[in-house]
Design a protein around this motif. Structure first.
Motif, PDB file in Angstrom:
ATOM      1  N   GLY A  60      68.392  84.617  68.628  1.00 15.26           N
ATOM      2  CA  GLY A  60      68.159  85.203  67.309  1.00 15.26           C
ATOM      3  C   GLY A  60      67.257  86.409  67.353  1.00 15.26           C
ATOM      4  N   GLN A  61      66.171  86.358  66.586  1.00 19.80           N
ATOM      5  CA  GLN A  61      65.226  87.473  66.525  1.00 19.80           C
ATOM      6  C   GLN A  61      64.236  87.485  67.693  1.00 19.80           C
ATOM      7  OE1 GLN A  61      65.290  90.009  64.174  1.00 19.80           O
ATOM      8  NE2 GLN A  61      67.260  89.022  63.770  1.00 19.80           N
ATOM      9  N   ALA A  62      64.281  86.479  68.543  1.00 22.36           N
ATOM     10  CA  ALA A  62      63.413  86.402  69.735  1.00 22.36           C
ATOM     11  C   ALA A  62      61.934  86.502  69.367  1.00 22.36           C
ATOM     12  CB  ALA A  62      63.797  87.484  70.748  1.00 22.36           C
ATOM     13  N   ARG A  63      61.567  85.923  68.241  1.00 16.56           N
ATOM     14  CA  ARG A  63      60.189  86.037  67.781  1.00 16.56           C
ATOM     15  C   ARG A  63      59.381  84.756  67.945  1.00 16.56           C
ATOM     16  NH1 ARG A  63      59.914  84.629  61.848  1.00 16.56           N
ATOM     17  NH2 ARG A  63      58.120  86.025  61.721  1.00 16.56           N
ATOM     18  N   ASN A  64      59.996  83.700  68.500  1.00 12.39           N
ATOM     19  CA  ASN A  64      59.309  82.415  68.615  1.00 12.39           C
ATOM     20  C   ASN A  64      58.674  82.252  69.995  1.00 12.39           C
ATOM     21  OD1 ASN A  64      60.139  81.739  66.025  1.00 12.39           O
ATOM     22  ND2 ASN A  64      61.955  80.645  66.741  1.00 12.39           N
ATOM     23  N   PHE A  65      57.358  82.049  69.993  1.00 14.15           N
ATOM     24  CA  PHE A  65      56.602  81.762  71.211  1.00 14.15           C
ATOM     25  C   PHE A  65      55.897  80.424  71.006  1.00 14.15           C
ATOM     26  CE2 PHE A  65      57.506  86.129  71.714  1.00 14.15           C
ATOM     27  CZ  PHE A  65      57.329  86.474  73.041  1.00 14.15           C
ATOM     28  N   PHE A  66      55.955  79.569  72.030  1.00 13.59           N
ATOM     29  CA  PHE A  66      55.435  78.205  71.892  1.00 13.59           C
ATOM     30  C   PHE A  66      54.224  78.014  72.792  1.00 13.59           C
ATOM     31  CE2 PHE A  66      59.902  78.296  70.904  1.00 13.59           C
ATOM     32  CZ  PHE A  66      60.010  77.518  69.761  1.00 13.59           C
ATOM     33  N   VAL A  67      53.192  77.390  72.235  1.00 16.09           N
ATOM     34  CA  VAL A  67      51.957  77.111  72.977  1.00 16.09           C
ATOM     35  C   VAL A  67      51.494  75.699  72.636  1.00 16.09           C
ATOM     36  CG1 VAL A  67      51.279  79.543  73.014  1.00 16.09           C
ATOM     37  CG2 VAL A  67      50.465  78.062  71.167  1.00 16.09           C
ATOM     38  N   ALA A  68      50.534  75.218  73.391  1.00 19.68           N
ATOM     39  CA  ALA A  68      49.993  73.868  73.152  1.00 19.68           C
ATOM     40  C   ALA A  68      49.217  73.813  71.842  1.00 19.68           C
ATOM     41  CB  ALA A  68      49.090  73.468  74.323  1.00 19.68           C
ATOM     42  N   PRO A  69      49.182  72.650  71.187  1.00 21.04           N
ATOM     43  CA  PRO A  69      48.495  72.523  69.887  1.00 21.04           C
ATOM     44  C   PRO A  69      46.987  72.720  69.946  1.00 21.04           C
ATOM     45  CG  PRO A  69      49.289  70.382  70.652  1.00 21.04           C
ATOM     46  CD  PRO A  69      49.880  71.413  71.567  1.00 21.04           C
ATOM     47  N   LYS A  70      46.399  72.660  71.137  1.00 19.19           N
ATOM     48  CA  LYS A  70      44.942  72.847  71.215  1.00 19.19           C
ATOM     49  C   LYS A  70      44.517  74.249  70.815  1.00 19.19           C
ATOM     50  CE  LYS A  70      44.757  74.124  76.141  1.00 19.19           C
ATOM     51  NZ  LYS A  70      44.159  73.753  77.443  1.00 19.19           N
ATOM     52  N   TRP A  71      45.494  75.188  70.748  1.00 19.03           N
ATOM     53  CA  TRP A  71      45.169  76.562  70.380  1.00 19.03           C
ATOM     54  C   TRP A  71      45.293  76.800  68.875  1.00 19.03           C
ATOM     55  CZ3 TRP A  71      42.778  78.518  74.267  1.00 19.03           C
ATOM     56  CH2 TRP A  71      43.157  78.195  75.572  1.00 19.03           C
ATOM     57  N   ARG A  72      45.504  75.764  68.107  1.00 14.40           N
ATOM     58  CA  ARG A  72      45.744  75.930  66.666  1.00 14.40           C
ATOM     59  C   ARG A  72      44.615  76.720  65.972  1.00 14.40           C
ATOM     60  NH1 ARG A  72      48.924  72.883  63.249  1.00 14.40           N
ATOM     61  NH2 ARG A  72      49.154  71.327  64.913  1.00 14.40           N
ATOM     62  N   ASP A  73      43.361  76.318  66.203  1.00 15.70           N
ATOM     63  CA  ASP A  73      42.250  76.984  65.515  1.00 15.70           C
ATOM     64  C   ASP A  73      42.167  78.457  65.894  1.00 15.70           C
ATOM     65  OD1 ASP A  73      41.636  74.628  64.278  1.00 15.70           O
ATOM     66  OD2 ASP A  73      39.927  74.146  65.568  1.00 15.70           O
ATOM     67  N   ALA A  74      42.360  78.745  67.181  1.00 17.22           N
ATOM     68  CA  ALA A  74      42.291  80.138  67.630  1.00 17.22           C
ATOM     69  C   ALA A  74      43.404  80.971  67.015  1.00 17.22           C
ATOM     70  CB  ALA A  74      42.367  80.196  69.157  1.00 17.22           C
ATOM     71  N   ASP A 110      53.669  67.547  71.780  1.00 11.52           N
ATOM     72  CA  ASP A 110      53.729  68.458  70.642  1.00 11.52           C
ATOM     73  C   ASP A 110      53.424  69.882  71.096  1.00 11.52           C
ATOM     74  OD1 ASP A 110      54.102  66.154  69.199  1.00 11.52           O
ATOM     75  OD2 ASP A 110      52.069  66.120  68.358  1.00 11.52           O
ATOM     76  N   CYS A 111      53.845  70.848  70.300  1.00  5.45           N
ATOM     77  CA  CYS A 111      53.502  72.237  70.565  1.00  5.45           C
ATOM     78  C   CYS A 111      53.511  73.004  69.249  1.00  5.45           C
ATOM     79  CB  CYS A 111      54.438  72.882  71.585  1.00  5.45           C
ATOM     80  SG  CYS A 111      56.175  72.949  71.092  1.00  5.45           S
ATOM     81  N   LEU A 112      53.097  74.256  69.297  1.00  4.98           N
ATOM     82  CA  LEU A 112      53.103  75.141  68.144  1.00  4.98           C
ATOM     83  C   LEU A 112      54.086  76.272  68.378  1.00  4.98           C
ATOM     84  CD1 LEU A 112      49.251  75.561  67.580  1.00  4.98           C
ATOM     85  CD2 LEU A 112      50.777  73.891  66.507  1.00  4.98           C
ATOM     86  N   CYS A 113      54.777  76.687  67.322  1.00  4.25           N
ATOM     87  CA  CYS A 113      55.674  77.834  67.373  1.00  4.25           C
ATOM     88  C   CYS A 113      54.978  78.999  66.676  1.00  4.25           C
ATOM     89  CB  CYS A 113      56.993  77.509  66.684  1.00  4.25           C
ATOM     90  SG  CYS A 113      58.130  78.908  66.587  1.00  4.25           S
ATOM     91  N   VAL A 114      54.609  80.023  67.455  1.00  4.74           N
ATOM     92  CA  VAL A 114      53.917  81.196  66.926  1.00  4.74           C
ATOM     93  C   VAL A 114      54.936  82.309  66.717  1.00  4.74           C
ATOM     94  CG1 VAL A 114      52.053  82.851  67.306  1.00  4.74           C
ATOM     95  CG2 VAL A 114      51.855  80.522  68.205  1.00  4.74           C
ATOM     96  N   LYS A 115      54.895  82.927  65.550  1.00  4.62           N
ATOM     97  CA  LYS A 115      55.842  83.981  65.211  1.00  4.62           C
ATOM     98  C   LYS A 115      55.290  85.339  65.644  1.00  4.62           C
ATOM     99  CE  LYS A 115      58.355  80.907  63.057  1.00  4.62           C
ATOM    100  NZ  LYS A 115      59.658  80.450  63.554  1.00  4.62           N
ATOM    101  N   ILE A 116      56.018  85.994  66.536  1.00  4.29           N
ATOM    102  CA  ILE A 116      55.626  87.314  67.029  1.00  4.29           C
ATOM    103  C   ILE A 116      56.596  88.340  66.442  1.00  4.29           C
ATOM    104  CG2 ILE A 116      55.347  88.763  69.075  1.00  4.29           C
ATOM    105  CD1 ILE A 116      53.238  86.569  68.802  1.00  4.29           C
ATOM    106  N   ASN A 117      56.109  89.150  65.519  1.00  6.73           N
ATOM    107  CA  ASN A 117      56.978  90.083  64.812  1.00  6.73           C
ATOM    108  C   ASN A 117      57.012  91.467  65.452  1.00  6.73           C
ATOM    109  OD1 ASN A 117      57.739  88.281  62.638  1.00  6.73           O
ATOM    110  ND2 ASN A 117      55.622  88.461  61.944  1.00  6.73           N
ATOM    111  N   GLU A 118      55.923  91.864  66.080  1.00  5.25           N
ATOM    112  CA  GLU A 118      55.817  93.181  66.687  1.00  5.25           C
ATOM    113  C   GLU A 118      55.245  93.039  68.093  1.00  5.25           C
ATOM    114  OE1 GLU A 118      57.027  95.741  65.251  1.00  5.25           O
ATOM    115  OE2 GLU A 118      57.296  94.964  63.233  1.00  5.25           O
ATOM    116  N   PRO A 119      55.555  93.972  68.996  1.00  2.00           N
ATOM    117  CA  PRO A 119      55.008  93.873  70.357  1.00  2.00           C
ATOM    118  C   PRO A 119      53.489  93.726  70.389  1.00  2.00           C
ATOM    119  CG  PRO A 119      56.762  95.507  70.305  1.00  2.00           C
ATOM    120  CD  PRO A 119      56.533  95.083  68.878  1.00  2.00           C
ATOM    121  N   GLN A 120      52.772  94.422  69.488  1.00  2.96           N
ATOM    122  CA  GLN A 120      51.314  94.323  69.518  1.00  2.96           C
ATOM    123  C   GLN A 120      50.813  92.923  69.190  1.00  2.96           C
ATOM    124  OE1 GLN A 120      53.050  96.473  67.627  1.00  2.96           O
ATOM    125  NE2 GLN A 120      52.254  96.625  65.530  1.00  2.96           N
ATOM    126  N   ASP A 121      51.668  92.116  68.527  1.00  2.00           N
ATOM    127  CA  ASP A 121      51.271  90.736  68.238  1.00  2.00           C
ATOM    128  C   ASP A 121      51.088  89.923  69.509  1.00  2.00           C
ATOM    129  OD1 ASP A 121      51.352  91.272  65.539  1.00  2.00           O
ATOM    130  OD2 ASP A 121      53.317  90.361  65.208  1.00  2.00           O
TER     131      ASP A 121
END
Length: 216
Positions: A60-74, A110-121
């Protein structure tokens, strides 16, 4: 291993071209990511530093990046959009994309899906994951700024902290935008006095903290 990732991107480009994939890959290769050996048609894996796993979904839009849930606060402090991707026991593939269950990904975790919209993100994400060279100073977090503004409100109401705020005079030449409803609609920067830094710049109260301020 970079070739494996490039090959997977090429497969997705045939099905649905998307210039974002190549733009993001260029930043990824320049940002300290290392392939972790995992690459399927739709998911590729990276490590960052000694303990961070990052999975990139190429579809799709290739905007989904997944990381561990311990990074939620950051990630919340960085003001990146995200959603949880829990592993649901007893459901096929844990109720999510099968690529997230590979040994090089987040198997049965579990993991988190972070949305990356622009390269600088990408760089914002890396700062949130522990890049000390570019990590926003926690002293300038929205929470701390709002606390300083609360203190200034108390000064205006009953004279608290006069030893700090009494030196500012009329703060009409500066402003801070609060993310909360406040009794006074006249913005001010006097609350900067609670912070020891003398060099207060626009970056200091940047959009990532939910506040704005011209250079002082």
């Amino acid at each position: 291993m970079w070739k494996d990732i490039e090959d997977r991107i090429a497969e997705n480009e045939i099905e649905k071209p998307n210039a974002r994939r190549h733009a993001l890959l260029a930043v990824i290769r320049d940002s300290g990511f290392r392939p972790n050996g995992g690459a399927t048609k739709y998911m590729v894996g990276f490590t960052y530093g000694p303990e961070v796993t990052i999975i990139w979904e190429l579809t799709g839009q290739a905007r989904n990046f997944f990381v561990a849930p311990k990074w939620r606060d950051a990630i919340e402090r960085a003001r990146l959009e995200y959603e949880g991707k829990p592993f649901i026991q007893g459901v096929k593939d844990g109720g999510r994309h099968s690529g997230l269950n590979r040994p090089w990904s987040f198997p049965e975790s579990d993991c988190l899906c972070v949305k990356i919209n622009e390269p600088q993100d990408i760089r914002v994400l890396l700062a949130a994951l522990g890049n000390k060279d570019s990590e926003p100073n926690e002293d300038f977090s929205r929470r701390n700024i709002e606390a300083a503004m609360d203190a200034f409100d108390r000064y205006r109401q009953n004279g608290d902290h006069v030893d700090i705020f009494g030196h500012f005079g009329d703060p009409r030449d500066y402003w801070v935008r609060s993310t909360r409803e406040r009794g006074s609609r006249v913005p001010n920067q006097a609350s900067c006095g609670l912070h020891p830094e003398e060099n207060r710049t626009e970056r200091w109260l940047g959009a990532e903290n939910g506040c704005s301020c011209p250079a002082a």
